[in-house]
Motif scaffolding. Structure first.
Motif, short mmCIF file in Angstrom:
data_model
loop_
_atom_site.label_atom_id
_atom_site.label_comp_id
_atom_site.label_asym_id
_atom_site.label_seq_id
_atom_site.Cartn_x
_atom_site.Cartn_y
_atom_site.Cartn_z
N ALA A 1 0.82 -1.21 0.00
CA ALA A 1 0.00 0.00 0.00
C ALA A 1 0.86 1.26 0.00
O ALA A 1 0.52 2.25 -0.66
CB ALA A 1 -0.92 -0.02 1.22
N GLN A 2 1.98 1.23 0.72
CA GLN A 2 2.79 2.43 0.84
C GLN A 2 3.78 2.61 -0.32
O GLN A 2 4.17 3.74 -0.63
CB GLN A 2 3.54 2.43 2.17
N THR A 3 4.21 1.51 -0.94
CA THR A 3 5.17 1.62 -2.04
C THR A 3 4.48 1.59 -3.41
O THR A 3 5.08 1.98 -4.41
CB THR A 3 6.20 0.48 -2.00
N GLY A 4 3.25 1.10 -3.44
CA GLY A 4 2.53 1.03 -4.70
C GLY A 4 2.90 -0.16 -5.56
O GLY A 4 2.52 -0.21 -6.73
N GLN A 5 3.62 -1.12 -4.99
CA GLN A 5 4.00 -2.30 -5.78
C GLN A 5 4.15 -3.51 -4.87
O GLN A 5 4.41 -3.37 -3.67
CB GLN A 5 5.30 -2.04 -6.54
N ALA A 6 3.99 -4.68 -5.48
CA ALA A 6 4.20 -5.91 -4.73
C ALA A 6 5.67 -6.03 -4.36
O ALA A 6 6.56 -5.62 -5.12
CB ALA A 6 3.77 -7.11 -5.56
N ILE A 7 5.93 -6.58 -3.20
CA ILE A 7 7.31 -6.76 -2.75
C ILE A 7 7.83 -8.06 -3.34
O ILE A 7 7.34 -9.15 -3.01
CB ILE A 7 7.39 -6.77 -1.21
N VAL A 8 8.84 -7.96 -4.18
CA VAL A 8 9.34 -9.14 -4.88
C VAL A 8 10.78 -9.48 -4.51
O VAL A 8 11.39 -10.38 -5.10
CB VAL A 8 9.23 -8.96 -6.42
N SER A 9 11.34 -8.78 -3.52
CA SER A 9 12.70 -9.07 -3.07
C SER A 9 12.70 -9.10 -1.54
O SER A 9 12.24 -8.15 -0.91
CB SER A 9 13.69 -8.02 -3.57
N VAL A 10 13.23 -10.18 -0.97
CA VAL A 10 13.20 -10.39 0.47
C VAL A 10 14.56 -10.86 0.95
O VAL A 10 15.15 -11.77 0.36
CB VAL A 10 12.13 -11.43 0.85
N VAL A 11 15.05 -10.24 2.01
CA VAL A 11 16.25 -10.72 2.70
C VAL A 11 15.83 -11.17 4.09
O VAL A 11 15.40 -10.36 4.92
CB VAL A 11 17.33 -9.62 2.80
N GLY B 1 11.30 -12.81 -8.72
CA GLY B 1 11.41 -12.81 -7.26
C GLY B 1 12.83 -13.11 -6.84
O GLY B 1 13.54 -13.89 -7.48
N ARG B 2 13.24 -12.47 -5.76
CA ARG B 2 14.57 -12.70 -5.20
C ARG B 2 14.45 -12.89 -3.70
O ARG B 2 13.94 -12.00 -2.99
CB ARG B 2 15.50 -11.51 -5.49
N ILE B 3 14.88 -14.04 -3.22
CA ILE B 3 14.88 -14.34 -1.79
C ILE B 3 16.31 -14.67 -1.39
O ILE B 3 16.95 -15.53 -2.01
CB ILE B 3 13.95 -15.52 -1.46
N VAL B 4 16.80 -13.99 -0.38
CA VAL B 4 18.15 -14.24 0.14
C VAL B 4 18.03 -14.54 1.63
O VAL B 4 17.52 -13.70 2.40
CB VAL B 4 19.09 -13.06 -0.09
N ASN B 5 18.47 -15.70 2.03
CA ASN B 5 18.45 -16.10 3.43
C ASN B 5 19.84 -15.97 4.02
O ASN B 5 20.84 -16.29 3.37
CB ASN B 5 17.96 -17.54 3.56
N VAL B 6 19.91 -15.50 5.25
CA VAL B 6 21.20 -15.33 5.92
C VAL B 6 21.49 -16.57 6.75
O VAL B 6 20.70 -16.96 7.61
CB VAL B 6 21.19 -14.07 6.80
N GLY B 7 22.64 -17.20 6.46
CA GLY B 7 23.02 -18.43 7.14
C GLY B 7 24.29 -18.27 7.95
O GLY B 7 24.63 -17.17 8.38
N THR B 8 24.99 -19.37 8.13
CA THR B 8 26.22 -19.35 8.93
C THR B 8 27.19 -20.39 8.40
O THR B 8 26.77 -21.42 7.83
CB THR B 8 25.92 -19.65 10.41
N ASN B 9 28.49 -20.15 8.60
CA ASN B 9 29.50 -21.15 8.22
C ASN B 9 29.73 -22.18 9.32
O ASN B 9 30.60 -23.05 9.19
CB ASN B 9 30.83 -20.48 7.85
N LEU B 10 28.96 -22.10 10.38
CA LEU B 10 29.18 -22.99 11.51
C LEU B 10 28.78 -24.44 11.23
O LEU B 10 29.15 -25.34 11.98
CB LEU B 10 28.42 -22.49 12.75
N PHE B 11 28.00 -24.69 10.13
CA PHE B 11 27.78 -26.11 9.84
C PHE B 11 29.09 -26.74 9.39
O PHE B 11 29.39 -27.88 9.69
CB PHE B 11 26.76 -26.43 8.73
#
Length: 253
Positions: free
Chosen positions: A76-86, A139-149
């Protein structure tokens, strides 16, 4: 889609690594929906610092209904669907090796808290974003992980298990969403110098890690943020289901 044409949702985007990602995105011309749970003052301070390309919105990402409202308000505030998520938000956690519970004493609620924050939170944003992404064929989705595995130098059992589950979701979601033009990737860091979460880490640990890397230094939040931008940019349009480790070369693959 160019970064300058995007409004990017950054969960936990008001402080620590999230704030570094927000600043990097605005630097490249993107708009940023800065999601926060409790950090209202910091979120609005970023708006004052960076200007109208920052939109602070409150939501607890573990609450499915709250995430749905977050996406509705953002559109509603940006006027567009959100297609990128971090998906950066971190459930309350301190990287304090001396204070961590051992495998003999850790209880399930600690695991549940981290799973809710990392896995459920990311699933909520993916599901809320999917329709808008499909409508744009992008669409762009970026998840934040860890090198601890790969390098459990300090065995944070709950945190690492949740991030490992998030990597699995990254790869299965990439397969599911790829035909719709949606990419899903992960950027995994080691210890960052310095965020709120790593503030409890003793200085000798930073030195130990720095001396173990080819670059002989600990990665900064700003350096990590630039890697996140790669996956949101046109240069990564054929990359999905990947886990990029950004830790100065400490962990190999």
């Amino acid at each position: 889609m160019l970064l300058s044409d995007q409004w990017v949702l950054v969960t936990g985007g008001a402080r620590g690594l999230g704030a570094a990602i927000t600043r990097a995105l605005v630097r490249e011309g993107a708009g940023v929906i800065v999601n926060y749970r409790k950090s209202e003052t910091l979120a609005h301070a970023l708006r004052e610092e960076l200007g109208e390309r920052v939109l602070p919105l409150q939501a607890d990402i573990t609450d499915t209904a709250a995430v749905a409202r977050l996406f509705e308000e953002a559109q509603a505030q940006t006027g567009q669907a959100i297609v990128s998520v971090v998906n950066n938000a971190l459930a309350d956690f301190q990287f304090d090796g001396d204070g961590r519970p051992s495998i003999d004493s850790i209880d399930w609620p600690r695991f549940q808290q981290q799973l809710d924050g990392s896995l459920k939170g990311a699933l909520n944003t993916m599901q809320a974003a999917a329709a808008g992404m499909r409508s744009r064929g992008f669409g762009r989705i970026v998840n934040v992980g860890t090198n601890l595995f790969q390098n459990p130098v300090v065995p944070y059992h709950d945190y690492t298990a949740a991030k490992a589950a998030l990597l699995s979701l990254t790869r299965t979601a990439a397969h599911d969403l790829g035909p719709d033009g949606i990419t899903v990737n992960m950027v995994s860091g080691g210890l960052l110098r310095t965020t709120d979460a790593s503030a409890a880490t003793p200085e000798f640990v930073f030195d130990l890690i720095a001396n173990s890397t080819p670059l002989r230094r600990v990665t900064t939040p700003e350096e990590f943020a630039d890697a996140v931008l790669f996956f949101l940019s046109p240069w990564a349009r054929a990359v999905t289901g990947q886990n990029l480790i950004v830790d100065g070369g400490l962990v190999k693959g």
